[in-house]
Design an enzyme around this catalytic site. Structure first.
Site, PDB file in Angstrom:
ATOM      1  N   SER A  72       1.051  -1.123   0.010  1.00 31.28           N
ATOM      2  CA  SER A  72       0.103   0.110   0.000  1.00 31.28           C
ATOM      3  C   SER A  72       0.762   1.480   0.065  1.00 31.28           C
ATOM      4  O   SER A  72       1.874   1.328   0.528  1.00 31.28           O
ATOM      5  CB  SER A  72      -1.066   0.088   1.207  1.00 31.28           C
ATOM      6  OG  SER A  72      -1.831   1.249   1.258  1.00 31.28           O
ATOM      7  N   LYS A  88      -4.084  -6.858   3.409  1.00 31.00           N
ATOM      8  CA  LYS A  88      -4.319  -5.722   2.656  1.00 31.00           C
ATOM      9  C   LYS A  88      -5.564  -5.381   2.245  1.00 31.00           C
ATOM     10  O   LYS A  88      -5.848  -4.202   2.181  1.00 31.00           O
ATOM     11  CB  LYS A  88      -3.328  -5.931   1.648  1.00 31.00           C
ATOM     12  CG  LYS A  88      -3.532  -5.122   0.359  1.00 31.00           C
ATOM     13  CD  LYS A  88      -2.864  -3.559   0.665  1.00 31.00           C
ATOM     14  CE  LYS A  88      -3.322  -2.386  -0.259  1.00 31.00           C
ATOM     15  NZ  LYS A  88      -3.460  -2.514  -1.796  1.00 31.00           N
ATOM     16  N   HIS A 109      -7.295  -3.407   5.078  1.00 33.95           N
ATOM     17  CA  HIS A 109      -6.592  -2.136   5.164  1.00 33.95           C
ATOM     18  C   HIS A 109      -7.535  -1.376   3.992  1.00 33.95           C
ATOM     19  O   HIS A 109      -7.787  -0.060   4.564  1.00 33.95           O
ATOM     20  CB  HIS A 109      -5.079  -1.995   4.768  1.00 33.95           C
ATOM     21  CG  HIS A 109      -4.623  -0.851   4.144  1.00 33.95           C
ATOM     22  ND1 HIS A 109      -4.990  -0.223   2.846  1.00 33.95           N
ATOM     23  CD2 HIS A 109      -3.845   0.225   4.870  1.00 33.95           C
ATOM     24  CE1 HIS A 109      -4.405   0.982   2.982  1.00 33.95           C
ATOM     25  NE2 HIS A 109      -3.692   1.131   3.823  1.00 33.95           N
ATOM     26  N   ASN A 110      -7.736  -1.899   2.906  1.00 35.52           N
ATOM     27  CA  ASN A 110      -8.445  -1.032   1.884  1.00 35.52           C
ATOM     28  C   ASN A 110     -10.072  -0.889   2.217  1.00 35.52           C
ATOM     29  O   ASN A 110     -10.377   0.120   2.031  1.00 35.52           O
ATOM     30  CB  ASN A 110      -8.398  -1.721   0.446  1.00 35.52           C
ATOM     31  CG  ASN A 110      -7.149  -1.679  -0.050  1.00 35.52           C
ATOM     32  OD1 ASN A 110      -6.071  -1.447   0.681  1.00 35.52           O
ATOM     33  ND2 ASN A 110      -6.758  -1.655  -1.361  1.00 35.52           N
ATOM     34  N   GLU A 143      -9.925   1.745   4.786  1.00 37.32           N
ATOM     35  CA  GLU A 143      -9.605   2.975   4.010  1.00 37.32           C
ATOM     36  C   GLU A 143     -10.708   3.685   3.274  1.00 37.32           C
ATOM     37  O   GLU A 143     -10.949   4.835   3.348  1.00 37.32           O
ATOM     38  CB  GLU A 143      -8.475   2.696   2.884  1.00 37.32           C
ATOM     39  CG  GLU A 143      -8.654   3.715   1.777  1.00 37.32           C
ATOM     40  CD  GLU A 143      -7.609   3.043   0.572  1.00 37.32           C
ATOM     41  OE1 GLU A 143      -6.490   2.677   0.733  1.00 37.32           O
ATOM     42  OE2 GLU A 143      -8.047   3.416  -0.723  1.00 37.32           O
TER      43      GLU A 143
END
Ligand code: NDP
Length: 477
Positions: A128, A183, A186-187, A190
């Site tokens: 990222s 990941k 994480h997104n 986000e």
């Protein structure tokens, strides 16, 4: 000479990652399906370090020292499989394929299992930070066999972002698909962060009557406090930007339909499968899809709304402070939900993921990097078995201090008809966790009534069924 690492797939992410390795002193073999990108990279950036350009897959593999470390940065999905199929036959046991693309973690599990049979280490690594991060230091979330980290780890630590305390933003997350899973979450977080910021902006504009330039200033101030983060920082930049052609605020000339590439949606899909309530993240994904329904929105423009009375200038400042509280409290809830999803996957897939470490490697390089993550790390370090971030005393106290304002902001939003699905979902989650009793008891009664699905009692062990149609006596199921 031979290369310590190779990168195939030299679009923006791959070429920047290759340059990052080279700038850190590694000899990097570079390859792309079409050689034009390889030549362009060497021509423009060859002077930055030691590159070995390879036109064919065979040359590329031969350029690498053993065990080979081959980073794949191609379009996720079919192209990744195509590249693996091309390279795997040329590799030997002990060699590593590192997939830095945005793969679905289930694909990574499948690929890892298949390559393991050949003795090849497959490392699905979430990366990222966008193109800037790839060049100057991303946050890296590698999964795959732990042995691979012995030789790969130090290289990744060198090229990764560093947190404020100097710690590299990379760790071996866990086996097979664990890195890509983290990941993905994480997104998802986000998406939630961006939605909450969007709602805060809309409230400051429509309820408090501030201009985009004034709101940029408010975000700048927030960025010096506990909300200090990359996303708040760039929000101020975007809001302050003025369109050159029209002289209008940039946000007013952009079509208000948000797009998405899929990782946020995956976060919600997988959460549904795992039975994890990620309502804030789901609302963020839905808000983007709603924005894209142009025809539906056009057809609905004439629907009645409330008679809105904007705040006076004197009231606006206090309201902005309340919005900061609401944003912060909602953010704690999004992270709570995201970490719960990782926790659930840890059980489901037997991944030994250290949640404190995850928070730690998100402190720098990635899109959600924020001062706040250091506090999450501290919470998990203090209590690795923390059932939920909301069980952490510090976060619980902060929410307690914020909740009156949080509720007031939602009252104002409702009264004035400003949609705030993120703030509202976060508060509903908080209140549901707090509740002594939930209406789920009634749901169980209904289910037993129409489908004899049985229920448990608060006062006795076992499963029970009420004979709803036959005298309503209770039987043990
Ligand atoms: P793209 O996703 O646009 O992919 C382009 C690259 O893929 C080119 O090198 C292209 O080669 C190659 N490619 C496509 N199909 C094939 C195929 N069948 N066989 C071999 N090579 C193929 O590039 P990005 O740099 O944007 O992203 C790379 C990866 O990184 C993606 O998985 C993306 O999701 C991920 N990522 C991207 C981020 C970003 O900010 N852009 C951030 C984090 C991750 P050719 O030149 O020959 O067409």
């Amino acid at each position: 000479t031979s290369a310590q690492i190779g990168v195939t797939g030299l679009a923006v992410m791959g070429s920047n990652l290759a340059r990052n390795f080279a700038r850190n002193g590694y000899t990097v073999a570079v390859h792309n399906r079409s050689a034009a990108k390889t030549h362009a990279l060497i021509k423009e950036h060859g002077h930055e370090g030691d590159f070995i350009a390879a036109e064919t897959a065979k040359d590329f593999v031969q350029a690498l020292e053993r065990p080979r470390r081959l980073v794949v940065m191609v379009k996720a999905g079919g192209p990744t499989d195509a590249v693996i199929e091309e390279f795997a036959p040329l590799l030997e046991p002990g060699d590593m394929i590192i997939d830095g693309g945005n793969a679905h973690f289930a694909d990574t599990r499948r690929r890892e299992a298949a390559l393991r049979e050949q003795g090849i280490h497959f490392v699905g690594a979430g990366i990222s930070g966008g193109e800037e991060g790839a060049l100057n230091g991303p946050s890296i979330m590698p999964g795959g066999p732990v042995e691979s980290y012995d030789s790969l780890g130090p290289m990744l630590e060198k090229i990764s972002a560093k947190a404020a305390d100097g710690a590299p933003c990379v760790t071996h997350v866990g086996p097979d698909g664990a890195g890509h899973f983290v990941k993905m979450v994480h997104n998802g977080i986000e998406y939630a962060d961006m939605q909450l910021i969007g709602e805060a902006y809309q409230l400051l504009r429509d309820v408090a009557g501030y201009t985009p330039a004034q709101i940029a200033e408010i975000f700048r101030t927030w960025n010096t406090g506990r909300l200090d983060s990359y996303l708040i920082e760039i929000t101020a930049e975007v809001l302050a930007h003025v369109d050159e052609a029209t002289g209008k605020p940039f946000v007013d000339v952009v079509v208000d339909q948000a797009e998405q590439k899929g990782t946020g949606r995956w976060t919600v899909q997988i959460a549904l499968d795992l039975g994890v309530p990620v309502s804030g993240i789901a609302e963020a994904v839905f808000a983007r899809s709603l924005s894209g329904h142009a025809a539906l929105r056009d057809a609905s423009r004439s629907l009645a709304g409330p008679k809105a009375t904007p705040l006076s200038a004197a009231e606006a400042g206090a309201f902005a402070d309340r919005v900061e509280q609401a944003l912060y409290a909602s953010k704690i809830v999004s992270y709570t939900q995201g970490f719960h999803e990782i926790d659930a996957a840890r059980d489901e897939y037997d991944w030994n993921i250290d949640l404190g470490k995850v928070a730690s490697i998100w402190r720098g390089g990635c899109i959600i990097r924020a001062a706040f993550l250091d506090r999450i790390r501290a919470a998990y370090d203090a209590r690795p078995d923390l059932p939920s971030l909301l069980s952490d005393e510090t976060f619980a106290q902060e929410i307690a201090a914020a909740q009156d304002d949080w509720r007031e902001v939602l009252v104002a939003a409702t009264r004035q008809g400003v949609p705030t699905p993120g703030f509202a979902a976060a508060l509903a989650y908080y209140d549901a966790l707090r509740a002594e009793r939930l209406p789920a008891a009634l749901t169980q009664g209904q289910r037993d009534f129409f489908g004899a699905h049985t229920y448990r009692r608060v006062d006795r062990e076992g499963s029970f069924h009420t004979l709803w149609g036959q005298g309503r006596g209770e039987v043990e199921a």
